[in-house]
Design a protein around this motif. Sequence first.
Motif, PDB file in Angstrom:
ATOM      1  N   ASP A 140      42.715  44.331  52.449  1.00  0.00           N
ATOM      2  CA  ASP A 140      43.270  43.612  51.309  1.00  0.00           C
ATOM      3  C   ASP A 140      43.721  44.583  50.222  1.00  0.00           C
ATOM      4  N   ILE A 141      42.909  45.637  50.017  1.00  0.00           N
ATOM      5  CA  ILE A 141      43.198  46.612  48.972  1.00  0.00           C
ATOM      6  C   ILE A 141      42.909  48.012  49.492  1.00  0.00           C
ATOM      7  N   ALA A 142      43.535  49.002  48.860  1.00  0.00           N
ATOM      8  CA  ALA A 142      43.296  50.398  49.220  1.00  0.00           C
ATOM      9  C   ALA A 142      43.104  51.203  47.941  1.00  0.00           C
ATOM     10  N   LEU A 143      42.135  52.100  47.966  1.00  0.00           N
ATOM     11  CA  LEU A 143      41.931  53.042  46.878  1.00  0.00           C
ATOM     12  C   LEU A 143      42.596  54.350  47.290  1.00  0.00           C
ATOM     13  N   ARG A 144      43.475  54.860  46.442  1.00  0.00           N
ATOM     14  CA  ARG A 144      44.189  56.080  46.788  1.00  0.00           C
ATOM     15  C   ARG A 144      44.424  56.940  45.549  1.00  0.00           C
ATOM     16  N   MET A 271      43.992  51.372  42.597  1.00  0.00           N
ATOM     17  CA  MET A 271      43.712  50.329  43.573  1.00  0.00           C
ATOM     18  C   MET A 271      45.046  49.678  43.922  1.00  0.00           C
ATOM     19  N   LEU A 272      45.395  49.684  45.198  1.00  0.00           N
ATOM     20  CA  LEU A 272      46.685  49.186  45.654  1.00  0.00           C
ATOM     21  C   LEU A 272      46.523  47.910  46.464  1.00  0.00           C
ATOM     22  N   GLN A 278      46.353  38.758  46.071  1.00  0.00           N
ATOM     23  CA  GLN A 278      45.164  39.356  46.669  1.00  0.00           C
ATOM     24  C   GLN A 278      44.127  39.772  45.630  1.00  0.00           C
ATOM     25  N   LEU A 279      44.451  39.613  44.365  1.00  0.00           N
ATOM     26  CA  LEU A 279      43.517  40.018  43.308  1.00  0.00           C
ATOM     27  C   LEU A 279      42.513  38.895  43.060  1.00  0.00           C
ATOM     28  N   ARG A 284      38.707  41.854  41.529  1.00  0.00           N
ATOM     29  CA  ARG A 284      38.733  42.165  40.089  1.00  0.00           C
ATOM     30  C   ARG A 284      37.396  42.725  39.633  1.00  0.00           C
ATOM     31  N   LEU A 285      36.305  42.148  40.122  1.00  0.00           N
ATOM     32  CA  LEU A 285      34.978  42.647  39.747  1.00  0.00           C
ATOM     33  C   LEU A 285      34.745  44.045  40.293  1.00  0.00           C
ATOM     34  N   LEU A 286      35.203  44.281  41.535  1.00  0.00           N
ATOM     35  CA  LEU A 286      35.058  45.620  42.122  1.00  0.00           C
ATOM     36  C   LEU A 286      35.835  46.644  41.312  1.00  0.00           C
TER      37      LEU A 286
END
Length: 303
Positions: A140-144, A271-272, A278-279, A284-286
Amino acid sequence: MLRFDDLQLFVRAADLGSLSAAARVMDMSPAVASAALKRIEAQLGARLLARSTRSLRLTAEGEGFLEYARTALSSLDEGRRLLARGQDQVSGVLQLSAPSDFGRNLLLPWLDQFQREHPQLTVRLLLGDRIADLFRQPVDIALRYGEPEDSSLVALPVAPDNRRVLCASPAYLAHKGEPQQLEQLLQHNCLLYMLGTRVHDYWQFHDGKRELGLTVSGDRFSDDADVVRLWAVAGAGIAYKSWLDVAGDVQAGRLKVLLPELTCERAPLNMLCGHRAQLSKPVRLLRDMLSEQCGILSRSRNP
């Protein structure tokens, strides 16, 4: 297919006994309301309302269809309420991708705490330094690190002020000496990170007046950023790493920051995601939690 707003108009007109009154309540023009009623009647193949210049009444077909229309609208409203409640809950599956170094050494313990606070949440974590294809991979999301190259992605800042640092272990420095000038890096074994076929061997800095840069070399390359960190801790050479990734090692004395008077390259953490739908609340809490934790580490570098 029947339209939701057409059904609403029909039910409102039946309740109010006036098509124009229903149009006013729904903030539409009489012409649009008339067209909507004609559309639903054409789709059903039946006349629902008998209209004259002064009155409006349900036909027999309209009376029979009215309760079904009410039931359909009620079911749709309940479905929307269920979705709204679901989006407000911290539950379900959170699928995310993260860089190997950040993921193993920082994100894992933070996720443990996050799941203790939200026990109904399941986490699916993929670690790797390649840019995740958010439209193909099951995330769902990626940290980069770095600015996203794909402008179609939604990018939310997590650690916008993060930078790289030069660092090496005390054992390496005791054996090889500590560089006092940037050019002296050319005399040292530099630990190199590679992404795909590209080796990141051109290191850039700023001395407060101008941009500086040089091409370094070394006897070790890896496409896993955590391996580069481990080599540095083991005393194999000098690394050019994100502060977030080595903050714990520096604070524990396993690594030392070199040439601290130089400003190193930016390495913002974002956060992508593919689109804002998808938010969800867990996402959002993460992000809030990660921003707070990364902020603490950033302030430890520049208190």
